[in-house]
Motif scaffolding. Structure first.
Motif, mmCIF file in Angstrom:
data_model
loop_
_atom_site.group_PDB
_atom_site.id
_atom_site.type_symbol
_atom_site.label_atom_id
_atom_site.label_comp_id
_atom_site.label_asym_id
_atom_site.label_seq_id
_atom_site.Cartn_x
_atom_site.Cartn_y
_atom_site.Cartn_z
ATOM 1 N N PRO A 128 0.828 -1.218 0.000
ATOM 2 C CA PRO A 128 0.000 0.000 0.000
ATOM 3 C C PRO A 128 0.862 1.269 0.000
ATOM 4 O O PRO A 128 2.022 1.237 0.430
ATOM 5 C CB PRO A 128 -0.790 -0.126 1.306
ATOM 6 C CG PRO A 128 0.030 -1.011 2.170
ATOM 7 C CD PRO A 128 0.745 -1.961 1.257
ATOM 8 N N TYR A 147 -5.838 1.460 4.888
ATOM 9 C CA TYR A 147 -4.830 1.417 3.818
ATOM 10 C C TYR A 147 -5.227 2.370 2.697
ATOM 11 O O TYR A 147 -6.418 2.550 2.408
ATOM 12 C CB TYR A 147 -4.740 0.005 3.215
ATOM 13 C CG TYR A 147 -4.365 -1.073 4.190
ATOM 14 C CD1 TYR A 147 -3.031 -1.397 4.442
ATOM 15 C CD2 TYR A 147 -5.357 -1.787 4.864
ATOM 16 C CE1 TYR A 147 -2.705 -2.405 5.333
ATOM 17 C CE2 TYR A 147 -5.037 -2.788 5.764
ATOM 18 C CZ TYR A 147 -3.711 -3.098 5.990
ATOM 19 O OH TYR A 147 -3.392 -4.095 6.872
ATOM 20 N N LEU A 149 -4.145 2.773 -1.376
ATOM 21 C CA LEU A 149 -3.362 2.127 -2.424
ATOM 22 C C LEU A 149 -3.754 2.652 -3.800
ATOM 23 O O LEU A 149 -4.797 3.281 -3.967
ATOM 24 C CB LEU A 149 -3.516 0.608 -2.368
ATOM 25 C CG LEU A 149 -4.908 0.043 -2.140
ATOM 26 C CD1 LEU A 149 -5.305 -0.782 -3.319
ATOM 27 C CD2 LEU A 149 -4.903 -0.804 -0.879
#
Lengths: 395, 84
Positions: A128, A147, A149
């Motif tokens: 990530p 996260y 990403l």
């Protein structure tokens, strides 16, 4: 680069052996106007109906909070505060993964208690851009993993319940700690390596079946796997019914030029038109007929994946799509059509509108709806239940 | 001896009117007819809208149309052909 992309989101589940309902739940929503693809996978405490209620409450709330861009911590706390308390364990509990994928932007994943997602670019794992752990003051024993990403064309996200990563737990030294995320990832990489274009549905099903197999074909927990795959759209075409004007037969037949793996012909007269135009004959294999199939057998014609009978087969396909029937129990031809539709993102229907007078015979033992109506119903079911794009052209 | 060619129409009307059973004719014929014919399924013969014919299901035995085909009717035609 992103405007022509398709985000394929599919899942596959096994219910814990002996339970009537799956204790995991998955909900997906596409916000086309915002180029956002939302998904939530939740695992309710325990198993069976009670777990399903917890999981379903969680996915419903989480999806709504995602859609309204509510603060992550506030969303998680509200979900935990809202869940009913289990009388046995005296806790309210569900684990979940929330995914907010934005085409061309940052994808956010929030996980609480679920196995960590897997992002694969080809067969390589992608780390990530950012990872943060948040702890709620209300629920200090729960950690929320956030996260950020970047998804680019060709990337896949795999999100699973612990029924996948813990499958096989205790089944010999190899699985002392279960299959684990690493085992799941290795398996997914091997599947992608052998079939780089594998669809989300096939990969999710394959992972779920592998988890089931590792557990010696019993489910000690509910098994759920969701795969999100960002790629160019796959288009298939289904030709059915002779054109209203015979003069249009050649133009109609030319529509079957999308490639063998992407074209289906449904209808005897339709098949006859193609036979005439390409000067080849349909070959029907009757050696594998099954008496309980209840649909005419399929045939082969060069240039198309399959030739089937028309209205009975399409009616069965329509019913199966509308009722979300499992494909395993369907007659062979209907199963193959639905599986092909699931493997594609956009389904183009090319529909001849000539009515076969013989079908209007009241002595026929079953209602035969007009082809146009059936195709519209199939198209609508594909849009609403399977998030497929569809297009209907009448001849 | 050349085997007789039996073509069975698998179009919607024929299938619903009985062609589904005719597809299993190889298992249903009496012993003297076994191995004497080959079965082929066709997507549609286009005969169901022909007002001069009496009704589905249609089959062709060596190219000759049999209307309202049943296994018994087909067997009778086969015997007649063998006698000729």
């Amino acid at each position: 680069m992103y405007s022509q992309l398709f985000v394929e989101m599919e899942s596959f589940q096994f219910t814990k052996t002996g339970q009537a309902a799956c204790g995991d739940d998955i909900q997906i929503k596409v916000l086309k106007d915002e180029n956002r693809y939302l998904a939530v996978l939740s695992d309710g405490l325990g198993s069976g109906v009670k777990a399903h209620v917890l999981a379903n409450m969680t996915t419903t709330m989480a999806l709504r909070y995602l859609q309204s861009n509510m603060d992550t911590l506030q969303s998680v706390e509200t979900i935990m505060d809202s869940l009913p308390v289990c009388e046995v364990r005296k806790i309210s509990y569900s684990t979940f993964s929330m995914i907010d994928l934005r085409l061309g932007g940052i994808t956010r994943i929030v996980e609480m208690g679920n196995p960590q997602y897997i992002q694969l670019r080809g067969t390589e794992e992608v780390q990530p851009l950012k990872h943060e752990t948040i702890v709620s003051k209300h629920w200090p024993d729960r950690q929320v993993e956030c996260y950020e990403l970047k998804m680019i064309p060709g990337d896949r996200l795999i999100v699973s319940s612990d029924g996948v990563t813990q499958s096989g737990l205790g089944e010999g030294p190899q699985y002392r700690f279960g299959w684990r995320r690493s085992g799941e990832m290795e398996y997914a990489r091997a599947r992608i390596s052998s079939n780089p274009e594998i669809s989300s549905f096939s990969l999710a099903r394959s992972i779920a079946y592998q988890a089931y197999g590792i557990s010696k074909n019993t489910c000690k927990d509910d098994i759920s796997c969701m795969v999100i795959y960002m790629r160019k759209p796959r288009v298939m075409r289904l030709l059915t019914g002779p054109p209203f004007h015979k003069d249009h037969d050649i133009d109609f037949a030319k529509c079957a030029n999308l490639g063998e793996e992407h074209t289906i012909v449904c209808g005897g007269t339709t098949a006859n038109i193609l036979e005439r135009v390409i000067d080849r004959k349909v070959e029907i294999d009757i050696s594998k007929l099954r008496r309980d199939d209840k649909l005419p057998p399929a045939g082969r014609l060069p240039g198309v994946a399959m030739v089937t009978e028309g209205i009975l087969t399409l009616t069965r396909v329509c019913k199966a799509l509308e009722d979300s029937e499992p494909t395993d129990s369907l007659p062979e031809t209907a199963r193959k059509i639905i599986e092909m539709m699931k493997q594609h993102d956009k389904i183009e229907f090319v529909v001849g509108t000539k009515v076969n007078e013989a079908h209007q015979d009241p002595s026929l033992p079953q209602d035969l709806e007009l082809r146009r109506g059936i195709i519209r119903r199939i198209s609508s079911a594909l849009n609403q239940k399977f998030r497929k794009e569809t297009e209907i052209t009448f001849f | 001896m050349k085997k007789m060619q039996l073509e069975i129409c698998c179009g919607t009307t024929c299938y619903m009117m009985g062609a589904n059973r005719l597809l299993y004719i190889e298992n249903e014929v009496p012993p003297e007819l076994r191995g004497k014919f080959e079965v082929k399924a066709l997507p549609c013969m286009g005969l169901c809208n022909d007002k001069n014919l009496s009704g589905a299901p249609y089959v062709k035995l060596n190219g000759i149309i049999i209307e309202n085909a049943t296994i018994e009717k087909i067997c009778d035609k086969m015997r007649a052909m063998l006698d000729d």
